[in-house]
Each structure stands twice: as structure tokens, then as C-alpha cells.
Design a protein around this motif. Structure first.
Motif, PDB file in Angstrom:
ATOM      1  N   ASN A 155      41.440  34.401  31.616  1.00 57.28           N
ATOM      2  CA  ASN A 155      41.874  32.874  30.500  1.00 57.28           C
ATOM      3  C   ASN A 155      43.595  32.781  31.132  1.00 57.28           C
ATOM      4  O   ASN A 155      43.828  31.326  30.923  1.00 57.28           O
ATOM      5  N   ARG A 156      44.124  33.068  31.823  1.00 56.08           N
ATOM      6  CA  ARG A 156      45.677  32.943  32.042  1.00 56.08           C
ATOM      7  C   ARG A 156      46.106  32.822  33.309  1.00 56.08           C
ATOM      8  O   ARG A 156      47.330  31.691  32.857  1.00 56.08           O
ATOM      9  N   ALA A 157      46.801  33.126  34.491  1.00 58.70           N
ATOM     10  CA  ALA A 157      46.938  33.630  35.136  1.00 58.70           C
ATOM     11  C   ALA A 157      46.609  32.029  36.428  1.00 58.70           C
ATOM     12  O   ALA A 157      45.349  32.161  36.686  1.00 58.70           O
ATOM     13  N   ASP A 158      47.490  31.579  36.437  1.00 58.61           N
ATOM     14  CA  ASP A 158      47.623  30.676  37.742  1.00 58.61           C
ATOM     15  C   ASP A 158      48.091  31.174  38.957  1.00 58.61           C
ATOM     16  O   ASP A 158      48.115  30.227  39.916  1.00 58.61           O
ATOM     17  N   TYR A 159      48.814  32.331  39.107  1.00 56.69           N
ATOM     18  CA  TYR A 159      49.379  32.665  40.577  1.00 56.69           C
ATOM     19  C   TYR A 159      49.369  34.249  40.413  1.00 56.69           C
ATOM     20  O   TYR A 159      49.459  35.323  39.437  1.00 56.69           O
ATOM     21  N   LEU A 160      48.365  34.414  41.869  1.00 52.38           N
ATOM     22  CA  LEU A 160      47.275  35.834  41.429  1.00 52.38           C
ATOM     23  C   LEU A 160      47.509  36.214  43.426  1.00 52.38           C
ATOM     24  O   LEU A 160      47.988  35.291  43.835  1.00 52.38           O
ATOM     25  N   ILE A 161      48.361  37.892  43.026  1.00 54.61           N
ATOM     26  CA  ILE A 161      48.771  38.405  44.239  1.00 54.61           C
ATOM     27  C   ILE A 161      47.861  39.692  44.465  1.00 54.61           C
ATOM     28  O   ILE A 161      47.951  40.289  43.652  1.00 54.61           O
ATOM     29  N   TYR A 162      46.903  39.418  46.114  1.00 57.48           N
ATOM     30  CA  TYR A 162      46.204  41.134  46.085  1.00 57.48           C
ATOM     31  C   TYR A 162      46.380  41.697  47.188  1.00 57.48           C
ATOM     32  O   TYR A 162      46.997  41.032  48.240  1.00 57.48           O
ATOM     33  N   TRP A 163      47.828  42.850  46.677  1.00 59.60           N
ATOM     34  CA  TRP A 163      48.596  43.579  47.503  1.00 59.60           C
ATOM     35  C   TRP A 163      47.926  44.963  47.779  1.00 59.60           C
ATOM     36  O   TRP A 163      47.877  45.263  47.291  1.00 59.60           O
ATOM     37  N   GLY A 164      47.507  44.753  49.285  1.00 64.56           N
ATOM     38  CA  GLY A 164      46.508  46.581  49.505  1.00 64.56           C
ATOM     39  C   GLY A 164      45.664  46.231  49.572  1.00 64.56           C
ATOM     40  O   GLY A 164      45.023  47.473  49.280  1.00 64.56           O
ATOM     41  N   ILE A 197      57.571  32.569  48.049  1.00 65.16           N
ATOM     42  CA  ILE A 197      56.427  32.534  47.643  1.00 65.16           C
ATOM     43  C   ILE A 197      57.004  33.046  46.471  1.00 65.16           C
ATOM     44  O   ILE A 197      56.670  33.042  45.156  1.00 65.16           O
ATOM     45  N   MET A 198      58.559  33.852  45.873  1.00 66.78           N
ATOM     46  CA  MET A 198      59.124  33.699  45.225  1.00 66.78           C
ATOM     47  C   MET A 198      59.658  32.357  44.147  1.00 66.78           C
ATOM     48  O   MET A 198      59.369  32.510  43.199  1.00 66.78           O
ATOM     49  N   ASP A 199      59.955  31.041  45.133  1.00 65.14           N
ATOM     50  CA  ASP A 199      59.190  30.164  44.214  1.00 65.14           C
ATOM     51  C   ASP A 199      58.658  30.294  43.642  1.00 65.14           C
ATOM     52  O   ASP A 199      58.189  29.791  42.122  1.00 65.14           O
ATOM     53  N   GLY A 200      57.005  29.946  44.112  1.00 62.72           N
ATOM     54  CA  GLY A 200      56.365  29.844  43.874  1.00 62.72           C
ATOM     55  C   GLY A 200      56.229  30.790  42.098  1.00 62.72           C
ATOM     56  O   GLY A 200      55.130  30.541  40.899  1.00 62.72           O
ATOM     57  N   MET A 201      56.281  31.995  42.647  1.00 59.60           N
ATOM     58  CA  MET A 201      55.754  33.138  41.415  1.00 59.60           C
ATOM     59  C   MET A 201      56.484  32.814  40.122  1.00 59.60           C
ATOM     60  O   MET A 201      56.306  32.854  39.362  1.00 59.60           O
ATOM     61  N   LYS A 202      58.389  31.827  40.123  1.00 57.68           N
ATOM     62  CA  LYS A 202      59.106  31.598  39.130  1.00 57.68           C
ATOM     63  C   LYS A 202      58.663  30.667  38.646  1.00 57.68           C
ATOM     64  O   LYS A 202      58.822  29.916  37.290  1.00 57.68           O
ATOM     65  N   ARG A 203      57.638  29.703  39.322  1.00 61.70           N
ATOM     66  CA  ARG A 203      57.232  28.933  38.900  1.00 61.70           C
ATOM     67  C   ARG A 203      55.456  28.662  38.771  1.00 61.70           C
ATOM     68  O   ARG A 203      55.471  28.076  37.277  1.00 61.70           O
ATOM     69  N   ALA A 204      54.991  29.703  38.206  1.00 60.58           N
ATOM     70  CA  ALA A 204      53.831  29.767  37.523  1.00 60.58           C
ATOM     71  C   ALA A 204      54.136  30.626  36.363  1.00 60.58           C
ATOM     72  O   ALA A 204      55.279  30.626  35.306  1.00 60.58           O
ATOM     73  N   ARG A 205      52.890  29.814  35.641  1.00 56.40           N
ATOM     74  CA  ARG A 205      52.986  30.304  33.823  1.00 56.40           C
ATOM     75  C   ARG A 205      53.026  31.922  33.706  1.00 56.40           C
ATOM     76  O   ARG A 205      53.349  32.026  32.521  1.00 56.40           O
ATOM     77  N   PHE A 206      51.670  32.257  34.252  1.00 56.33           N
ATOM     78  CA  PHE A 206      51.194  33.339  33.632  1.00 56.33           C
ATOM     79  C   PHE A 206      50.917  34.642  35.230  1.00 56.33           C
ATOM     80  O   PHE A 206      50.156  33.458  36.105  1.00 56.33           O
TER      81      PHE A 206
END
Length: 448
Positions: free
Chosen positions: A151-160, A251-260
Motif C-alpha cells: 500500500n505504501r512502497a514507491d521504491y523497492l530494492i531487491y538484493w541478492g 540510486i541514493m538520490d532516488g532512495m532519498k526522494r522516495a516516500r516509502f
């Protein structure tokens, strides 16, 4: 009679189980509608199940096996339970292992048995996300439910990890694709990043794919932590990781802009060089990111109730796996009290294996020793471990034949709605009977 027989004039009796729970993987999807051929005791349809879930349901059938095998010979449950109690009561360093494919109710009894006999209790976590369990205690976990991610996540990182193949419905039900309260357009409102050492099928679903060099997960995560905190990162990071400073900054710029944001990490992170340090770096990165927006980190768990095993062992002993109870209080020390290590060093003198097959995946030294000691195995199938067991119980399959409770990978408990009964006993019933035999003997010895 098969529902697929076009020449049959008789209509098979069908029963529909709504909102059944699939226990194949850690997603534990609880919206499956199962159609059961009652006469054949067979599932013929599994609506909304993924390809792995359908294989789990459709390939399930009641095998014509003895209730138990004792020394390779057919035996009744009563005889096998008595022999199992003998083995476990007389052991000096018994180990209980597995637990990830059974109910929480059975897990609780397994921990109790281990406590009564002064043994070591361990789960399959020790050979998969064990490093994450260690990291949780060192760093902590910024966590949430899969419903919040949906319901909230607008930035997802799938790692490994490779959810497209290991958790097929994770993308569509829990994280990437579904429309949510704060991401009403679903996929269009989300940015997805995949971090891995090779290009998997999951890469097709990601907006950004970072193909890092093997054994460099820690360096990538630590560089992102530095960028999060405004600490300069040397451009030579690219030589070590294969990822340029410009890419990491983007990537970090995108992470900082994310709401969740959410980091969802798999065994490609936890079981490579660094192990628990890799998990600590990811958990610390999620913690640090909360200076800028809301971020969480969650492990992608594999077996259907491995998360439940961690929860049950944790609230019973204070630790998630590899816990020795022989001194009357719990001691936690991975590498010393984890099963593969106990067996490889030849220290365990008896084993209680529940819903697991260590003979198929442990190191050779551990398998060699396991084959030489008395063991008690509970499994619906005649696994490689059951074949060498002193006592091998045939059990009903949890979720399909047995009710109970399991935990989804986000630590949410889910009830099971079985499709049809099995002629075999459940893990819970057998373990309760073994526990009673052990306690009766201990009380008789104390009184005599």
C-alpha cells in the motif's frame, strides 16, 4: 475417478476450500481456492496459486506407506513412538533440527522435547538466513508487513534474490505490481532496483539493474550508507564492486526522494562473503535512510514456515536458532550449536529431524556422521534422511491435510485451512506422544 475423464458418466464429488493457504514458500499466500476431488483425495484446481503453488498442491497425494519404519521395518505408531522416546531419552548430546515445514504448534512441542532432554534445537535458518538472524540482534530491524509495502512502497530494492522464480507472487501480490492506498497506479508509481551478481528473470521487472561483482555486497551497501550520511566515497569503488560512483549516487538520490522504500534481500546476500556483516550493512542502511524518508528492510524467506520456526524458537528460548538447552538455560552460539557443525564434528549422538532433509544438503562430514547415529525423522515423504533413520514416521502434510498456524515472511501469523484429511498422524500429534513418553520416564525415574 478423475475429473478429467471425458468418457465417465459419473460426476466426481468436488469440494471447494476457499481462502486456503499455500505453504510452499515464505509468501504463504492465503487467498487460494482449492477444488478437491473427494473420492480421489486429490486437488484438481488451485485458483490464484502460482506455478510453484500449483506444483505443491497438484503433486500431493497420499502415499501407501507404513505408519512408521523402525530399523527399516514397518511398525505401528505406538511402537515407533516408544523407540523414539528411547533414543532421545538416552542421548547425551541430542539435536533437534528442521521445523521450517510444519506448524507452529508442532514447533512448540519440538522445542519442549529438546528442553526436557537437554539437547540443542536448530532450524533450517542456520543454513539460509542465519546470518540475518545474527544481524538482527546486532543492528535491529526497521520492519513492516507486506501489506504496508503493497500500500505504501514507491521504491523497492531487491538484493541478492530472484523473486520472479523463487517467490512468483511476491511481485504481483505484495510488492511491485499491486495498486495500493498510496500507490494507486501500482507499477507505474513504483521504482524497482535489482542488485545481483548475474542477470536473472527478475531483472526484466526492474527499472534499474545493478550487476555487482561477486563478493562485493558489503562494499556496495557500505558505500550507499556513506552517501546517505553525506560522507565522500572514493571513485575507486567501481574497481571493487563493478558499480560506478555515479550509479550509486543516482540510486541514493532516488532512495532519498522516495516516500516509502523497502529493501528485500535474499540468500544471495546472506550466504556470500561477509554473511552476517552483509545483512548488518543492509539493516543499517535502512535505519540510516529513515533520516530522509521511511525505509524498511525485510529478508525474503524460503520455506513455508521457516519464519514461524524463528518466532517459536525465539519466544521459547530468546534466540532464533542454534540454541543449546543442556545446562538448564539457553545458550546461543552459531558455529558451535548449529546442526551441520555439531554433526560434522561428530558431537551429536542422536537427532530428531522434523520436516527437513539434511542428508540432501548438508556437507559430507555432517551426512556421514548423521548416518551413524540413531535418528528420528518425521516427514510425509521417504526422504534421503528418512531412508537412513532409525525411526521414520510417515506424517500428514501441513496446510493440505493438517490445520494450524504458520508465519508469513513478514512475521504475520496465518491460519491453515486443510483440503482433506490424511490417514497419517500430524507432526504435532506424534511429537506430543513422544513428549509424553519422555516425561513419563523422567517422572518415574525421579520418583523411583
Amino acid at each position: 475417478m478423475s475429473i478429467a475423464d471425458p468418457e465417465s458418466k459419473e460426476t466426481p464429488e468436488l469440494n471447494v476450500i476457499q481462502d486456503a493457504t499455500c505453504t510452499f514458500c515464505g509468501c504463504v499466500c492465503d487467498d487460494i481456492d482449492l477444488t478437491v476431488d473427494v473420492a480421489e483425495s486429490k486437488i484438481v484446481e488451485a485458483k490464484r496459486a502460482c506455478v510453484l503453488g500449483k506444483a505443491w498442491f497438484f503433486n500431493h497425494h497420499i502415499e501407501d506407506r507404513p505408519e512408521a519404519l523402525v530399523d527399516g521395518e514397518p511398525a505401528t505408531y505406538d511402537v515407533a513412538i516408544e523407540r523414539a522416546a528411547d533414543i532421545l531419552s538416552n542421548a547425551v548430546m541430542p539435536v533437534t533440527y528442521g521445523l521450517s515445514d510444519t506448524t507452529c504448534e508442532a514447533q512448540r512441542v519440538a522445542v519442549a522435547i529438546t528442553d526436557w532432554i537437554g539437547g540443542t534445537v536448530d532450524t533450517t535458518t542456520s543454513v539460509c538466513h542465519g546470518p540475518s538472524g545474527i544481524a538482527f540482534q546486532g543492528v535491529g530491524e526497521v520492519t513492516c508487513s507486506l501489506g504496508e509495502i503493497k500500500n505504501r512502497a514507491d521504491y523497492l530494492i531487491y538484493w541478492g534474490g530472484n523473486p520472479a522464480e523463487s517467490h512468483p507472487r511476491h511481485f504481483t501480490k505484495y510488492s511491485l505490481m499491486p495498486k495500493g492506498d498510496f500507490v494507486p497506479r501500482g507499477r507505474k508509481d513504483r521504482t524497482a532496483v535489482l542488485v545481483d551478481v548475474r542477470k536473472t528473470k527478475s531483472a526484466k521487472a526492474a527499472d534499474i539493474f545493478l550487476q555487482i561483482k561477486p563478493r562485493s555486497d558489503f562494499e556496495v551497501a557500505w558505500a550507499l550508507r556513506a552517501l546517505c550520511r553525506g560522507v565522500p566515497v572514493d571513485p575507486s569503488i567501481e574497481q571493487k564492486t563493478g558499480i560506478s560512483l555515479e550509479q550509486l549516487t543516482e540510486i541514493m538520490d532516488g532512495m532519498k526522494r522516495a516516500r516509502f522504500g523497502a529493501i528485500l534481500f535474499g540468500m544471495g546476500l546472506t550466504m556470500t562473503r561477509g554473511k552476517h556483516l552483509n545483512s548488518e550493512a543492509i539493516l543499517a542502511l535502512a535505519r540510516d535512510m529513515n533520516q530522509h524518508s521511511r525505509w524498511v528492510a525485510k529478508p525474503m524467506r524460503g520455506h513455508g514456515n521457516v519464519t514461524g520456526a524463528d518466532n517459536v524458537v525465539s519466544w521459547s528460548t530468546g534466540y532464533p536458532f542454534g540454541v543449546h538447552l543442556g545446562r538448564g538455560y539457553p545458550r546461543f552460539n552459531p558455529g558451535e550449536f548449529t546442526t551441520t557443525d555439531l554433526l560434522a564434528r561428530g558431537e551429536a549422538d542422536a537427532a530428531l529431524i522434523i520436516a527437513s532433509d539434511p542428508m540432501s544438503n548438508f556437507c559430507q562430514a555432517a551426512r556421514d556422521h548423521l548416518a551413524t547415529i540413531p535418528s528420528v525423522v518425521l516427514d510425509p515423504k521417504l526422504s534421503e534422511t528418512a531412508k537412513v533413520a532409525t525411526v521414520a514416521f510417515t506424517t500428514a502434510t501441513y496446510g493440505i491435510n493438517v490445520p494450524g498456524t504458520v508465519y508469513r515472511m513478514d512475521d504475520v501469523p496465518i491460519p491453515l485451512r486443510p483440503a482433506f484429511e490424511s490417514p497419517y498422524k500430524s507432526d504435532f500429534e506424534i511429537l506430543k506422544a513422544i513428549e509424553k513418553r519422555i516425561r513419563d520416564r523422567q517422572l518415574a525415574a525421579a520418583a523411583g
